[in-house]
Write a protein that holds these residues in place. Structure first.
Motif, PDB file in Angstrom:
ATOM      1  N   GLU A  33       0.874  -1.163  -0.095  1.00 17.54           N
ATOM      2  CA  GLU A  33       0.274  -0.144  -0.122  1.00 17.54           C
ATOM      3  C   GLU A  33       0.657   1.723  -0.242  1.00 17.54           C
ATOM      4  OE1 GLU A  33       0.693  -0.775   4.216  1.00 17.54           O
ATOM      5  OE2 GLU A  33       0.738  -1.772   2.653  1.00 17.54           O
ATOM      6  N   ASN A  34       1.803   1.244   0.238  1.00 11.69           N
ATOM      7  CA  ASN A  34       2.936   2.905   0.627  1.00 11.69           C
ATOM      8  C   ASN A  34       3.486   2.789  -0.267  1.00 11.69           C
ATOM      9  OD1 ASN A  34       3.400   0.674   2.971  1.00 11.69           O
ATOM     10  ND2 ASN A  34       3.208   2.898   3.675  1.00 11.69           N
ATOM     11  N   GLU A  35       4.056   1.740  -1.703  1.00 11.51           N
ATOM     12  CA  GLU A  35       4.996   2.344  -2.427  1.00 11.51           C
ATOM     13  C   GLU A  35       3.129   2.453  -3.291  1.00 11.51           C
ATOM     14  OE1 GLU A  35       4.833   1.321  -7.133  1.00 11.51           O
ATOM     15  OE2 GLU A  35       3.248  -0.043  -5.564  1.00 11.51           O
ATOM     16  N   LEU A  36       1.934   2.231  -3.633  1.00 15.67           N
ATOM     17  CA  LEU A  36       0.815   2.634  -4.666  1.00 15.67           C
ATOM     18  C   LEU A  36       0.565   3.868  -4.387  1.00 15.67           C
ATOM     19  CD1 LEU A  36      -1.837   2.397  -6.245  1.00 15.67           C
ATOM     20  CD2 LEU A  36      -3.034   1.703  -4.655  1.00 15.67           C
ATOM     21  N   MET A  37       0.589   4.469  -2.731  1.00 16.45           N
ATOM     22  CA  MET A  37      -0.395   5.632  -2.190  1.00 16.45           C
ATOM     23  C   MET A  37       1.357   6.719  -2.417  1.00 16.45           C
ATOM     24  SD  MET A  37      -1.734   5.425   1.464  1.00 16.45           S
ATOM     25  CE  MET A  37      -1.026   4.197   2.376  1.00 16.45           C
ATOM     26  N   ASP A  38       2.595   6.287  -2.282  1.00 19.84           N
ATOM     27  CA  ASP A  38       4.285   6.987  -3.049  1.00 19.84           C
ATOM     28  C   ASP A  38       3.745   7.069  -4.304  1.00 19.84           C
ATOM     29  OD1 ASP A  38       5.222   7.470  -0.628  1.00 19.84           O
ATOM     30  OD2 ASP A  38       6.278   5.761  -1.426  1.00 19.84           O
ATOM     31  N   ARG A  39       2.928   6.492  -5.573  1.00 28.86           N
ATOM     32  CA  ARG A  39       2.377   6.489  -6.841  1.00 28.86           C
ATOM     33  C   ARG A  39       1.590   7.972  -7.032  1.00 28.86           C
ATOM     34  NH1 ARG A  39       1.252   2.194  -9.444  1.00 28.86           N
ATOM     35  NH2 ARG A  39       0.770   0.911  -7.935  1.00 28.86           N
ATOM     36  N   LEU A  40       0.644   7.364  -6.048  1.00 29.58           N
ATOM     37  CA  LEU A  40      -0.736   8.419  -6.227  1.00 29.58           C
ATOM     38  C   LEU A  40       0.082  10.157  -5.445  1.00 29.58           C
ATOM     39  CD1 LEU A  40      -3.321   6.033  -4.469  1.00 29.58           C
ATOM     40  CD2 LEU A  40      -3.294   6.660  -6.947  1.00 29.58           C
ATOM     41  N   GLN A  41       0.485  10.105  -4.645  1.00 29.23           N
ATOM     42  CA  GLN A  41       0.710  11.588  -4.807  1.00 29.23           C
ATOM     43  C   GLN A  41       1.867  11.951  -4.902  1.00 29.23           C
ATOM     44  OE1 GLN A  41       1.847  10.829  -0.290  1.00 29.23           O
ATOM     45  NE2 GLN A  41       0.408  12.641  -0.034  1.00 29.23           N
ATOM     46  N   ARG A  42       2.519  11.397  -6.132  1.00 32.49           N
ATOM     47  CA  ARG A  42       3.049  11.644  -7.271  1.00 32.49           C
ATOM     48  C   ARG A  42       2.120  12.425  -7.800  1.00 32.49           C
ATOM     49  NH1 ARG A  42       6.902   7.415  -5.827  1.00 32.49           N
ATOM     50  NH2 ARG A  42       6.213   6.417  -7.833  1.00 32.49           N
ATOM     51  N   GLU A  43       1.423  12.174  -8.276  1.00 31.95           N
ATOM     52  CA  GLU A  43       0.333  12.298  -9.888  1.00 31.95           C
ATOM     53  C   GLU A  43      -0.221  13.422  -8.823  1.00 31.95           C
ATOM     54  OE1 GLU A  43      -1.856   8.980 -11.309  1.00 31.95           O
ATOM     55  OE2 GLU A  43       0.011   7.891 -11.434  1.00 31.95           O
ATOM     56  N   GLY A  44      -0.554  13.898  -7.488  1.00 29.73           N
ATOM     57  CA  GLY A  44      -1.480  15.157  -7.002  1.00 29.73           C
ATOM     58  C   GLY A  44      -2.056  15.027  -6.252  1.00 29.73           C
ATOM     59  N   HIS A  45      -2.448  13.066  -6.589  1.00 25.63           N
ATOM     60  CA  HIS A  45      -4.041  12.307  -5.447  1.00 25.63           C
ATOM     61  C   HIS A  45      -3.809  13.455  -4.127  1.00 25.63           C
ATOM     62  CE1 HIS A  45      -5.668  11.343  -9.110  1.00 25.63           C
ATOM     63  NE2 HIS A  45      -4.120  10.542  -9.012  1.00 25.63           N
ATOM     64  N   LEU A  46      -4.947  13.062  -3.700  1.00 23.93           N
ATOM     65  CA  LEU A  46      -4.821  13.353  -2.314  1.00 23.93           C
ATOM     66  C   LEU A  46      -5.114  12.242  -1.158  1.00 23.93           C
ATOM     67  CD1 LEU A  46      -6.761  17.158  -1.727  1.00 23.93           C
ATOM     68  CD2 LEU A  46      -4.435  16.037  -1.632  1.00 23.93           C
ATOM     69  N   LEU A  47      -4.548  11.863   0.157  1.00 20.52           N
ATOM     70  CA  LEU A  47      -4.424  10.797   1.015  1.00 20.52           C
ATOM     71  C   LEU A  47      -5.580  11.594   2.339  1.00 20.52           C
ATOM     72  CD1 LEU A  47      -0.945   8.978  -0.025  1.00 20.52           C
ATOM     73  CD2 LEU A  47      -3.617   8.842  -1.123  1.00 20.52           C
ATOM     74  N   VAL A  48      -6.272  10.818   2.814  1.00 19.50           N
ATOM     75  CA  VAL A  48      -6.975  11.907   4.029  1.00 19.50           C
ATOM     76  C   VAL A  48      -6.628  10.151   5.883  1.00 19.50           C
ATOM     77  CG1 VAL A  48      -8.905  11.929   5.595  1.00 19.50           C
ATOM     78  CG2 VAL A  48      -8.676  13.132   2.853  1.00 19.50           C
TER      79      VAL A  48
END
Length: 322
Positions: free
Chosen positions: A169-184
């Motif tokens: 999950e960490n690897e996926l969230m890293d990718r999402l954040q690099r694309e500008g998505h937000l995590l809560v």
């Protein structure tokens, strides 16, 4: 005013479990207050959690995927709370902490205290405690036993990297954040989940966490220097017998003092003196075994060991949309 069903997203709750394993999470899910017609529950049986979650995600019919572990005990209103954060279109993932129940054994509670301590959990300690209010965050505060994603974004990114477990999950969230998505991260989305029952299981857990971090580092090509600190400390301990001079003992003495202070503070916070000797063991184990795991993951990642075996995954929809 509570939003009507038309304004609420549909959730697919996904729980990976070993073949014919017990799914304790279902008892708490039966008390969920979210509209019956707006959530389903899929149990994915298999031996590769990353694969199980991905297979279930492709089979899911909800707009939001909510991943729990088989022993994650949720609050009845958790889906309403998660849904409120997805009103922001840029939010790709929402999750909360995993709390140690007060009914756990002294060893389990000591593990939980270590995870929530700056000396033990460090920068990821908010995964295991309620702290602050809901906020935009990163993977350091989110944990897969209590984490949701927008299904379309999850599938567009091909889900979890099946070479990893844990840290997928960490690897996926890293990718999402690099694309500008937000995590809560929302502390009020907390679940309750017991720690490992035995010291041996805890050692395996820490080694696995470290190894997963090492493998994730290679896959992402992104090094977080703090993740190497336990490994460097382990190397120092192994070299200490060959180092002459008392000055080389100073880092070890400082470390022991910090661990002793953290153990006393943890036993006081836990209001149980039985925690003290266990914390004195749990803290060094966390650092040294995790450090060994990181080195192993960097040196011999499992995904380079040849063709991976993909075990069969069985999906059971234990609750369908009403």
């Amino acid at each position: 005013m509570r939003p009507g069903p038309a304004a609420l997203p549909k959730f697919s709750i996904i729980i990976p479990v070993k073949p014919e394993g017990d799914v304790r999470a279902l008892s708490a899910l039966s008390q969920a207050t979210y509209p019956e017609e707006l959530f389903e529950v899929l149990v994915a049986y298999g031996r590769q959690p990353s694969v199980q979650r991905n297979v279930a995600a492709r089979d899911a019919k909800g707009e939001i995927l909510y991943f729990l572990d088989d022993d994650s005990l949720v609050d009845p209103g958790f889906l309403e709370r998660a849904a409120s954060h997805y009103r922001e279109p840029k939010v790709a993932a929402v999750g909360g902490p995993s709390l140690t129940p007060a009914t756990d054994s002294p060893l389990q509670r000591a593990i939980g205290i270590a995870f929530t301590s700056p000396v033990g959990g460090g920068g990821v300690r908010n995964r295991y405690r309620k702290s602050g209010s809901a906020r935009y965050s990163n993977d350091s505060e989110l944990i897969l036993c209590n984490l949701s994603f927008r299904r379309d974004i999850f599938l567009t990114h091909e889900g979890l990297d099946e070479r990893l477990y844990p840290n997928e999950e960490n690897e996926l969230m890293d990718r999402l954040q690099r694309e500008g998505h937000l995590l809560v991260h929302d502390p009020e989305l907390a679940i309750v989940r017991s720690q490992r029952k035995s010291y041996r299981a805890y050692v395996r857990q820490m080694y696995g966490y470290g190894r997963g971090r090492g493998e994730q580092t290679l896959i992402s090509g992104k090094l977080k220097p703090v993740s190497l600190v336990p490994s460097l400390f382990l190397v120092y301990i192994l070299l200490l017998p060959f180092l002459a001079g008392g000055i080389f003992l100073l880092p070890l003495l400082c470390y022991l003092a910090v661990v002793a202070a953290a153990s006393v503070a943890g036993s006081i916070a836990g209001r149980d003196l039985a925690l003290l000797p266990r914390l004195l063991l749990v803290f060094p184990t966390l650092h040294l075994v995790y450090g060994a795991g990181v080195l192993r993951g960097l040196a011999r990642p499992r995904y380079r060991g040849g063709k991976q075996t993909h075990w069969e995954v069985e999906i059971r929809r234990v609750k369908a949309f009403a």
